[in-house]
Design a protein around this motif. Structure first.
Motif, PDB file in Angstrom:
ATOM      1  N   PHE A 167      37.239  36.056  31.447  1.00 40.20           N
ATOM      2  CA  PHE A 167      35.976  35.325  31.343  1.00 40.20           C
ATOM      3  C   PHE A 167      34.978  35.905  32.339  1.00 40.20           C
ATOM      4  CE2 PHE A 167      39.621  32.640  30.490  1.00 40.20           C
ATOM      5  CZ  PHE A 167      39.345  32.182  29.214  1.00 40.20           C
ATOM      6  N   TYR A 168      33.695  35.696  32.064  1.00 40.84           N
ATOM      7  CA  TYR A 168      32.647  36.232  32.919  1.00 40.84           C
ATOM      8  C   TYR A 168      31.748  35.110  33.435  1.00 40.84           C
ATOM      9  CZ  TYR A 168      34.217  40.752  31.399  1.00 40.84           C
ATOM     10  OH  TYR A 168      34.996  41.850  31.156  1.00 40.84           O
ATOM     11  N   VAL A 169      31.504  35.135  34.756  1.00 43.09           N
ATOM     12  CA  VAL A 169      30.622  34.162  35.384  1.00 43.09           C
ATOM     13  C   VAL A 169      29.193  34.467  34.930  1.00 43.09           C
ATOM     14  CG1 VAL A 169      29.796  33.204  37.568  1.00 43.09           C
ATOM     15  CG2 VAL A 169      32.167  34.002  37.369  1.00 43.09           C
ATOM     16  N   GLY A 170      28.523  33.447  34.459  1.00 47.39           N
ATOM     17  CA  GLY A 170      27.179  33.599  33.927  1.00 47.39           C
ATOM     18  C   GLY A 170      27.166  33.600  32.409  1.00 47.39           C
ATOM     19  N   ALA A 181      50.428  29.726  37.341  1.00 47.92           N
ATOM     20  CA  ALA A 181      49.517  30.593  36.593  1.00 47.92           C
ATOM     21  C   ALA A 181      48.901  31.562  37.593  1.00 47.92           C
ATOM     22  CB  ALA A 181      48.421  29.778  35.913  1.00 47.92           C
ATOM     23  N   ASN A 182      48.571  32.754  37.121  1.00 47.56           N
ATOM     24  CA  ASN A 182      47.919  33.719  37.991  1.00 47.56           C
ATOM     25  C   ASN A 182      46.408  33.617  37.782  1.00 47.56           C
ATOM     26  OD1 ASN A 182      47.693  35.679  39.899  1.00 47.56           O
ATOM     27  ND2 ASN A 182      48.425  37.356  38.628  1.00 47.56           N
ATOM     28  N   PHE A 183      45.670  33.490  38.879  1.00 53.80           N
ATOM     29  CA  PHE A 183      44.216  33.341  38.845  1.00 53.80           C
ATOM     30  C   PHE A 183      43.594  34.464  39.665  1.00 53.80           C
ATOM     31  CE2 PHE A 183      40.317  31.678  40.791  1.00 53.80           C
ATOM     32  CZ  PHE A 183      39.605  31.324  39.665  1.00 53.80           C
ATOM     33  N   MET A 184      42.773  35.289  39.014  1.00 55.30           N
ATOM     34  CA  MET A 184      42.143  36.420  39.695  1.00 55.30           C
ATOM     35  C   MET A 184      40.643  36.424  39.433  1.00 55.30           C
ATOM     36  SD  MET A 184      44.994  39.222  38.621  1.00 55.30           S
ATOM     37  CE  MET A 184      45.124  38.499  37.000  1.00 55.30           C
ATOM     38  N   VAL A 185      39.879  36.816  40.470  1.00 59.78           N
ATOM     39  CA  VAL A 185      38.438  36.977  40.353  1.00 59.78           C
ATOM     40  C   VAL A 185      38.110  38.379  40.855  1.00 59.78           C
ATOM     41  CG1 VAL A 185      36.159  36.150  41.073  1.00 59.78           C
ATOM     42  CG2 VAL A 185      38.031  34.511  40.755  1.00 59.78           C
ATOM     43  N   TYR A 186      37.317  39.112  40.059  1.00 58.73           N
ATOM     44  CA  TYR A 186      36.898  40.469  40.413  1.00 58.73           C
ATOM     45  C   TYR A 186      35.389  40.503  40.645  1.00 58.73           C
ATOM     46  CZ  TYR A 186      41.457  41.895  38.639  1.00 58.73           C
ATOM     47  OH  TYR A 186      42.813  42.036  38.427  1.00 58.73           O
ATOM     48  N   GLU A 187      34.963  41.241  41.651  1.00 57.66           N
ATOM     49  CA  GLU A 187      33.534  41.435  41.909  1.00 57.66           C
ATOM     50  C   GLU A 187      32.926  42.297  40.805  1.00 57.66           C
ATOM     51  OE1 GLU A 187      31.950  39.872  44.166  1.00 57.66           O
ATOM     52  OE2 GLU A 187      33.539  39.223  45.502  1.00 57.66           O
ATOM     53  N   LYS A 188      31.593  42.393  40.775  1.00 56.76           N
ATOM     54  CA  LYS A 188      30.899  43.207  39.778  1.00 56.76           C
ATOM     55  C   LYS A 188      31.364  44.659  39.814  1.00 56.76           C
ATOM     56  CE  LYS A 188      26.515  40.716  39.659  1.00 56.76           C
ATOM     57  NZ  LYS A 188      25.072  40.803  39.908  1.00 56.76           N
ATOM     58  N   LEU A 201      38.927  43.448  43.664  1.00 58.04           N
ATOM     59  CA  LEU A 201      39.581  42.148  43.575  1.00 58.04           C
ATOM     60  C   LEU A 201      39.091  41.241  44.705  1.00 58.04           C
ATOM     61  CD1 LEU A 201      41.765  40.516  42.067  1.00 58.04           C
ATOM     62  CD2 LEU A 201      43.421  41.417  43.689  1.00 58.04           C
ATOM     63  N   ALA A 202      38.562  40.085  44.367  1.00 63.51           N
ATOM     64  CA  ALA A 202      38.045  39.135  45.355  1.00 63.51           C
ATOM     65  C   ALA A 202      39.043  38.007  45.612  1.00 63.51           C
ATOM     66  CB  ALA A 202      36.720  38.550  44.884  1.00 63.51           C
ATOM     67  N   THR A 203      39.741  37.546  44.571  1.00 61.77           N
ATOM     68  CA  THR A 203      40.703  36.445  44.682  1.00 61.77           C
ATOM     69  C   THR A 203      41.898  36.754  43.800  1.00 61.77           C
ATOM     70  OG1 THR A 203      38.902  34.864  44.966  1.00 61.77           O
ATOM     71  CG2 THR A 203      41.035  33.947  44.362  1.00 61.77           C
ATOM     72  N   ASN A 204      43.098  36.530  44.336  1.00 61.03           N
ATOM     73  CA  ASN A 204      44.334  36.695  43.560  1.00 61.03           C
ATOM     74  C   ASN A 204      45.303  35.631  44.050  1.00 61.03           C
ATOM     75  OD1 ASN A 204      46.449  37.548  41.974  1.00 61.03           O
ATOM     76  ND2 ASN A 204      46.854  39.406  43.144  1.00 61.03           N
ATOM     77  N   ASN A 258      44.271  23.103  43.547  1.00 57.47           N
ATOM     78  CA  ASN A 258      43.013  22.734  44.179  1.00 57.47           C
ATOM     79  C   ASN A 258      42.477  23.861  45.055  1.00 57.47           C
ATOM     80  OD1 ASN A 258      43.113  20.171  42.956  1.00 57.47           O
ATOM     81  ND2 ASN A 258      44.443  19.446  44.600  1.00 57.47           N
ATOM     82  N   LEU A 259      42.380  25.039  44.487  1.00 62.48           N
ATOM     83  CA  LEU A 259      41.858  26.233  45.154  1.00 62.48           C
ATOM     84  C   LEU A 259      40.334  26.200  45.083  1.00 62.48           C
ATOM     85  CD1 LEU A 259      42.341  29.147  46.290  1.00 62.48           C
ATOM     86  CD2 LEU A 259      42.297  29.906  43.911  1.00 62.48           C
ATOM     87  N   THR A 260      39.657  26.346  46.224  1.00 61.87           N
ATOM     88  CA  THR A 260      38.192  26.364  46.252  1.00 61.87           C
ATOM     89  C   THR A 260      37.704  27.804  46.144  1.00 61.87           C
ATOM     90  OG1 THR A 260      38.132  24.379  47.621  1.00 61.87           O
ATOM     91  CG2 THR A 260      36.140  25.730  47.574  1.00 61.87           C
ATOM     92  N   VAL A 261      36.808  28.037  45.183  1.00 65.27           N
ATOM     93  CA  VAL A 261      36.232  29.373  44.989  1.00 65.27           C
ATOM     94  C   VAL A 261      34.718  29.270  44.816  1.00 65.27           C
ATOM     95  CG1 VAL A 261      38.299  30.409  43.967  1.00 65.27           C
ATOM     96  CG2 VAL A 261      36.605  29.354  42.488  1.00 65.27           C
ATOM     97  N   GLU A 262      34.020  30.316  45.227  1.00 61.86           N
ATOM     98  CA  GLU A 262      32.573  30.447  45.021  1.00 61.86           C
ATOM     99  C   GLU A 262      32.391  31.549  43.986  1.00 61.86           C
ATOM    100  OE1 GLU A 262      28.643  29.470  45.620  1.00 61.86           O
ATOM    101  OE2 GLU A 262      30.217  28.651  46.902  1.00 61.86           O
ATOM    102  N   LEU A 263      31.958  31.162  42.792  1.00 63.04           N
ATOM    103  CA  LEU A 263      31.783  32.117  41.706  1.00 63.04           C
ATOM    104  C   LEU A 263      30.327  32.555  41.625  1.00 63.04           C
ATOM    105  CD1 LEU A 263      33.987  30.427  38.949  1.00 63.04           C
ATOM    106  CD2 LEU A 263      34.617  32.277  40.530  1.00 63.04           C
ATOM    107  N   LYS A 264      30.111  33.882  41.463  1.00 63.94           N
ATOM    108  CA  LYS A 264      28.763  34.443  41.400  1.00 63.94           C
ATOM    109  C   LYS A 264      28.571  35.163  40.074  1.00 63.94           C
ATOM    110  CE  LYS A 264      29.043  35.113  46.333  1.00 63.94           C
ATOM    111  NZ  LYS A 264      29.418  36.077  47.333  1.00 63.94           N
ATOM    112  N   ASP A 265      27.335  35.163  39.594  1.00 63.17           N
ATOM    113  CA  ASP A 265      27.018  35.832  38.328  1.00 63.17           C
ATOM    114  C   ASP A 265      27.559  37.254  38.314  1.00 63.17           C
ATOM    115  OD1 ASP A 265      25.760  33.850  36.882  1.00 63.17           O
ATOM    116  OD2 ASP A 265      23.755  34.358  37.568  1.00 63.17           O
ATOM    117  N   GLY A 266      28.163  37.611  37.189  1.00 64.88           N
ATOM    118  CA  GLY A 266      28.675  38.965  37.003  1.00 64.88           C
ATOM    119  C   GLY A 266      30.133  39.144  37.371  1.00 64.88           C
ATOM    120  N   GLN A 267      30.734  38.190  38.069  1.00 62.26           N
ATOM    121  CA  GLN A 267      32.150  38.313  38.404  1.00 62.26           C
ATOM    122  C   GLN A 267      33.000  38.103  37.156  1.00 62.26           C
ATOM    123  OE1 GLN A 267      32.451  35.369  41.627  1.00 62.26           O
ATOM    124  NE2 GLN A 267      32.816  37.050  43.069  1.00 62.26           N
TER     125      GLN A 267
END
Length: 138
Positions: free
Chosen positions: A67-70, A87-94, A98-101, A114-123
């Protein structure tokens, strides 16, 4: 000659007073106050205050996939959780870094919930091993 010097000093004194008077004025009570010109200069020296924008974040549910933020989820600060064991949860920068794994889920010995994340457009978000992951606005 003394009269010329005295006259020069008097003119200089009057000019100096008139320049100083242009920067102040008297209010009704007789107190002096700064003019708008000086206040504007002082305000320009103050650092600009950041205006907080209204958050675009809204509660969302996603399943396994990419999925894509934005596009698939709005940017913002979220608490991420699932009711599944793991479950495996990963966030990648633009740029692909890898920002979160994290392993998220209810299995306390290997997962966090209850993992807190800051999601930015394009991630890019990747979720593996979960049918449903909840994103609640924080």
């Amino acid at each position: 000659m003394k009269k010329l010097i005295s006259l020069g000093l008097l003119v200089g004194l009057l000019v100096g007073c008139s320049v100083d008077a242009s920067n102040t004025s008297q209010n009704d009570s007789g107190k002096t106050k700064e003019t708008t010109e000086n206040k504007t200069k002082e305000e320009a020296k103050k650092p600009a205050e950041k205006k907080k924008e209204a958050s675009k974040a809204k509660d969302t549910k996603l399943g396994a996939g990419t999925f894509y933020v934005g596009e698939d989820i709005n940017e913002g600060r979220y608490i991420v959780s699932t009711q599944q064991t793991t479950a495996n949860f990963m966030v990648y920068e633009k740029n692909g870094m890898l920002a979160t794994n994290e392993v998220i889920g209810t299995e306390k010995s290997i997962a966090v919930n209850n993992l807190t994340v800051e999601l930015k457009d394009g991630q890019k978000i990747e979720i593996k091993g979960a049918n449903e992951v909840q994103f609640k606005v924080k």
